[in-house]
Design a protein around this motif. Structure first.
Motif, PDB file in Angstrom:
ATOM      1  N   LYS A   9     -13.210   3.612 134.558  1.00 38.16           N
ATOM      2  CA  LYS A   9     -14.226   3.159 133.624  1.00 38.16           C
ATOM      3  C   LYS A   9     -14.769   4.280 132.752  1.00 38.16           C
ATOM      4  O   LYS A   9     -15.174   4.040 131.628  1.00 38.16           O
ATOM      5  CB  LYS A   9     -15.387   2.495 134.374  1.00 38.16           C
ATOM      6  CG  LYS A   9     -14.984   1.199 135.065  1.00 38.16           C
ATOM      7  CD  LYS A   9     -14.462   0.175 134.096  1.00 38.16           C
ATOM      8  CE  LYS A   9     -14.080  -1.107 134.800  1.00 38.16           C
ATOM      9  NZ  LYS A   9     -13.489  -2.086 133.886  1.00 38.16           N
ATOM     10  N   HIS A  67     -19.978   2.766 122.569  1.00 39.03           N
ATOM     11  CA  HIS A  67     -19.791   2.689 124.008  1.00 39.03           C
ATOM     12  C   HIS A  67     -20.880   3.458 124.754  1.00 39.03           C
ATOM     13  O   HIS A  67     -21.414   2.975 125.759  1.00 39.03           O
ATOM     14  CB  HIS A  67     -18.409   3.257 124.356  1.00 39.03           C
ATOM     15  CG  HIS A  67     -17.977   2.977 125.756  1.00 39.03           C
ATOM     16  ND1 HIS A  67     -18.224   3.837 126.798  1.00 39.03           N
ATOM     17  CD2 HIS A  67     -17.306   1.921 126.286  1.00 39.03           C
ATOM     18  CE1 HIS A  67     -17.728   3.333 127.913  1.00 39.03           C
ATOM     19  NE2 HIS A  67     -17.165   2.179 127.630  1.00 39.03           N
ATOM     20  N   GLN A  71     -22.501   0.366 126.411  1.00 35.84           N
ATOM     21  CA  GLN A  71     -21.717   0.065 127.606  1.00 35.84           C
ATOM     22  C   GLN A  71     -22.051   0.949 128.801  1.00 35.84           C
ATOM     23  O   GLN A  71     -22.132   0.466 129.931  1.00 35.84           O
ATOM     24  CB  GLN A  71     -20.223   0.178 127.280  1.00 35.84           C
ATOM     25  CG  GLN A  71     -19.770  -0.775 126.189  1.00 35.84           C
ATOM     26  CD  GLN A  71     -20.075  -2.221 126.501  1.00 35.84           C
ATOM     27  OE1 GLN A  71     -19.482  -2.806 127.405  1.00 35.84           O
ATOM     28  NE2 GLN A  71     -21.005  -2.806 125.775  1.00 35.84           N
ATOM     29  N   ALA A  74     -24.913  -0.184 130.690  1.00 36.50           N
ATOM     30  CA  ALA A  74     -24.556  -1.382 131.460  1.00 36.50           C
ATOM     31  C   ALA A  74     -23.795  -1.005 132.724  1.00 36.50           C
ATOM     32  O   ALA A  74     -24.010  -1.595 133.791  1.00 36.50           O
ATOM     33  CB  ALA A  74     -23.721  -2.330 130.603  1.00 36.50           C
ATOM     34  N   TYR A  75     -22.876  -0.029 132.618  1.00 36.80           N
ATOM     35  CA  TYR A  75     -22.185   0.455 133.814  1.00 36.80           C
ATOM     36  C   TYR A  75     -23.198   0.963 134.837  1.00 36.80           C
ATOM     37  O   TYR A  75     -23.112   0.673 136.031  1.00 36.80           O
ATOM     38  CB  TYR A  75     -21.254   1.622 133.477  1.00 36.80           C
ATOM     39  CG  TYR A  75     -20.104   1.319 132.558  1.00 36.80           C
ATOM     40  CD1 TYR A  75     -19.756   0.016 132.222  1.00 36.80           C
ATOM     41  CD2 TYR A  75     -19.343   2.362 132.024  1.00 36.80           C
ATOM     42  CE1 TYR A  75     -18.699  -0.240 131.385  1.00 36.80           C
ATOM     43  CE2 TYR A  75     -18.280   2.113 131.178  1.00 36.80           C
ATOM     44  CZ  TYR A  75     -17.954   0.812 130.857  1.00 36.80           C
ATOM     45  OH  TYR A  75     -16.907   0.575 130.019  1.00 36.80           O
ATOM     46  N   ASP A  78     -24.943  -1.760 136.577  1.00 35.46           N
ATOM     47  CA  ASP A  78     -24.064  -2.394 137.562  1.00 35.46           C
ATOM     48  C   ASP A  78     -24.071  -1.605 138.875  1.00 35.46           C
ATOM     49  O   ASP A  78     -24.168  -2.181 139.960  1.00 35.46           O
ATOM     50  CB  ASP A  78     -22.631  -2.477 137.036  1.00 35.46           C
ATOM     51  CG  ASP A  78     -22.465  -3.560 135.987  1.00 35.46           C
ATOM     52  OD1 ASP A  78     -23.302  -4.483 135.942  1.00 35.46           O
ATOM     53  OD2 ASP A  78     -21.502  -3.483 135.210  1.00 35.46           O
ATOM     54  N   ALA A 102     -18.574  -5.957 136.282  1.00 38.24           N
ATOM     55  CA  ALA A 102     -18.121  -4.598 135.987  1.00 38.24           C
ATOM     56  C   ALA A 102     -16.752  -4.606 135.322  1.00 38.24           C
ATOM     57  O   ALA A 102     -16.496  -3.839 134.384  1.00 38.24           O
ATOM     58  CB  ALA A 102     -18.085  -3.781 137.278  1.00 38.24           C
ATOM     59  N   GLN A 104     -15.610  -6.764 133.407  1.00 36.66           N
ATOM     60  CA  GLN A 104     -15.739  -7.303 132.056  1.00 36.66           C
ATOM     61  C   GLN A 104     -15.978  -6.218 131.020  1.00 36.66           C
ATOM     62  O   GLN A 104     -15.669  -6.390 129.839  1.00 36.66           O
ATOM     63  CB  GLN A 104     -16.879  -8.326 132.017  1.00 36.66           C
ATOM     64  CG  GLN A 104     -17.096  -8.999 130.665  1.00 36.66           C
ATOM     65  CD  GLN A 104     -15.889  -9.786 130.186  1.00 36.66           C
ATOM     66  OE1 GLN A 104     -15.169 -10.395 130.986  1.00 36.66           O
ATOM     67  NE2 GLN A 104     -15.655  -9.781 128.870  1.00 36.66           N
ATOM     68  N   HIS A 105     -16.484  -5.061 131.441  1.00 35.37           N
ATOM     69  CA  HIS A 105     -16.772  -3.997 130.485  1.00 35.37           C
ATOM     70  C   HIS A 105     -15.514  -3.520 129.771  1.00 35.37           C
ATOM     71  O   HIS A 105     -15.559  -3.161 128.586  1.00 35.37           O
ATOM     72  CB  HIS A 105     -17.450  -2.815 131.190  1.00 35.37           C
ATOM     73  CG  HIS A 105     -18.826  -3.133 131.684  1.00 35.37           C
ATOM     74  ND1 HIS A 105     -19.800  -3.675 130.878  1.00 35.37           N
ATOM     75  CD2 HIS A 105     -19.397  -2.989 132.906  1.00 35.37           C
ATOM     76  CE1 HIS A 105     -20.902  -3.844 131.577  1.00 35.37           C
ATOM     77  NE2 HIS A 105     -20.678  -3.442 132.810  1.00 35.37           N
ATOM     78  N   TRP A 106     -14.398  -3.487 130.468  1.00 32.40           N
ATOM     79  CA  TRP A 106     -13.143  -3.074 129.829  1.00 32.40           C
ATOM     80  C   TRP A 106     -12.769  -4.082 128.745  1.00 32.40           C
ATOM     81  O   TRP A 106     -12.311  -3.716 127.669  1.00 32.40           O
ATOM     82  CB  TRP A 106     -12.044  -2.954 130.874  1.00 32.40           C
ATOM     83  CG  TRP A 106     -10.704  -2.609 130.305  1.00 32.40           C
ATOM     84  CD1 TRP A 106      -9.575  -3.385 130.318  1.00 32.40           C
ATOM     85  CD2 TRP A 106     -10.331  -1.398 129.638  1.00 32.40           C
ATOM     86  NE1 TRP A 106      -8.539  -2.722 129.705  1.00 32.40           N
ATOM     87  CE2 TRP A 106      -8.973  -1.507 129.280  1.00 32.40           C
ATOM     88  CE3 TRP A 106     -11.025  -0.233 129.312  1.00 32.40           C
ATOM     89  CZ2 TRP A 106      -8.290  -0.508 128.607  1.00 32.40           C
ATOM     90  CZ3 TRP A 106     -10.340   0.782 128.641  1.00 32.40           C
ATOM     91  CH2 TRP A 106      -8.995   0.640 128.293  1.00 32.40           C
ATOM     92  N   ASN A 108     -14.845  -5.875 127.065  1.00 31.90           N
ATOM     93  CA  ASN A 108     -15.775  -5.652 125.957  1.00 31.90           C
ATOM     94  C   ASN A 108     -15.265  -4.551 125.034  1.00 31.90           C
ATOM     95  O   ASN A 108     -15.389  -4.631 123.804  1.00 31.90           O
ATOM     96  CB  ASN A 108     -17.156  -5.260 126.495  1.00 31.90           C
ATOM     97  CG  ASN A 108     -17.838  -6.389 127.231  1.00 31.90           C
ATOM     98  OD1 ASN A 108     -17.463  -7.554 127.093  1.00 31.90           O
ATOM     99  ND2 ASN A 108     -18.833  -6.051 128.034  1.00 31.90           N
TER     100      ASN A 108
END
Length: 287
Positions: A9, A67, A71, A74-75, A78, A102, A104-106, A108
């Protein structure tokens, strides 16, 4: 205990044409130097001209800024959520929800980067397109050859050793019960390597159709390549999707079962790992 959170990630942040995988001993170093590090990676697949290199670096810089600000927080959230679950009465259903979020972030990231990457792809000459497709095919062929060098039993045995190593990094020395849980889960794990290779080939074939179609307009090219970049599951077989779901459920159940076996020292080790991930993310977000 989120598998590959730090390695994948944080280090596989941006995509170049169809993917961008970067390796560095420092997640912060890798993240903050994507612009020039990517040039070395892309050179393995296609030689870009000066204008295209500038375009790629602009894509990476813009994507990285987005990102970092949207993002990575958000990581971090999580991880904080899972840490809370871990230190309370952990429920498998709640844990699965967090893991799915988690993952789903990829997706995004692909959704954000697809258009500029497809626009870059549209600038490639016929020679560059052929070079890119040939080099990706070589990579897939090499992966297939490496996969076929091992028997299913050898792959399962190798995976078990990797699993022991991974969980020891998180919780410390494993006791007999914990090793038995990991071994049992590994025995049930579905070897989907061949299905993943099939998926990669299907996706590359779809890209080939886009790159070699001389009759489509630039707009159609960008739209179709954007689909190849973003809609990964379109190229996955039903067997692979079912295998992924089954293996995810096994993974979630293993985390749940292991959590019940942890002693105080092991539980502290897991909390320390969570804190390290959060600290790494804070460092990247702020720097």
């Amino acid at each position: 205990m989120l598998n590959n959170f730090k390695a994948k990630k944080l280090k596989q942040i941006c995509l170049a044409v169809s993917m961008l995988f970067l390796c560095s001993c420092s997640a912060s170093f890798t993240y903050n130097n994507l612009s020039w590090l990517s040039s070395f990676w892309v050179d393995d697949y296609v030689d870009l001209n000066k204008k295209q290199n500038t375009q790629l670096k602009n894509i990476i810089t813009t994507t990285q800024n987005w990102h970092r600000t949207t993002q990575l927080p958000a990581y971090r959230q999580d991880i904080q959520n899972i840490k809370v679950l871990f230190n309370q009465t952990l429920e498998a259903k709640q844990l699965k929800t967090q893991v799915v979020l988690a993952k789903q972030h990829w997706q995004n990231l692909l959704g954000y980067a697809k258009l500029p990457l497809a626009e870059l792809g549209a600038t490639l000459s016929s020679e560059q397109r052929g070079e890119l497709l040939d080099n990706i095919q070589i990579k897939i062929n090499n992966e297939r050859e490496e996969f076929n060098e091992q028997t299913p039993l050898e792959r399962k045995s190798e995976r078990l050793e990797e699993q022991f190593e991974y969980y020891e990094q998180w919780i410390g020395k494993l006791n007999k019960q914990q090793k038995a849980l990991i071994k049992s889960t590994n025995e049930q794990h579905q070897d989907s390597g061949a299905l993943w290779l099939e998926y990669k080939q299907n996706r590359l074939n779809a890209a080939k159709q886009v790159f070699t179609n001389a009759e489509i307009t630039k707009k159609e090219f960008i739209n179709q390549l954007s689909t190849v970049i973003e809609e990964r599951e379109l190229y996955m077989s039903d067997a692979l999707l079912k295998s992924n779901e089954a293996n995810l459920n096994l993974y979630i159940n293993l985390l749940y079962e292991l959590n019940l076996t942890l002693n105080d020292k092991q539980r502290q080790s897991v909390n320390d790992q969570f804190d390290e991930l959060i600290e790494t993310l804070n460092d990247i977000i702020e720097n």
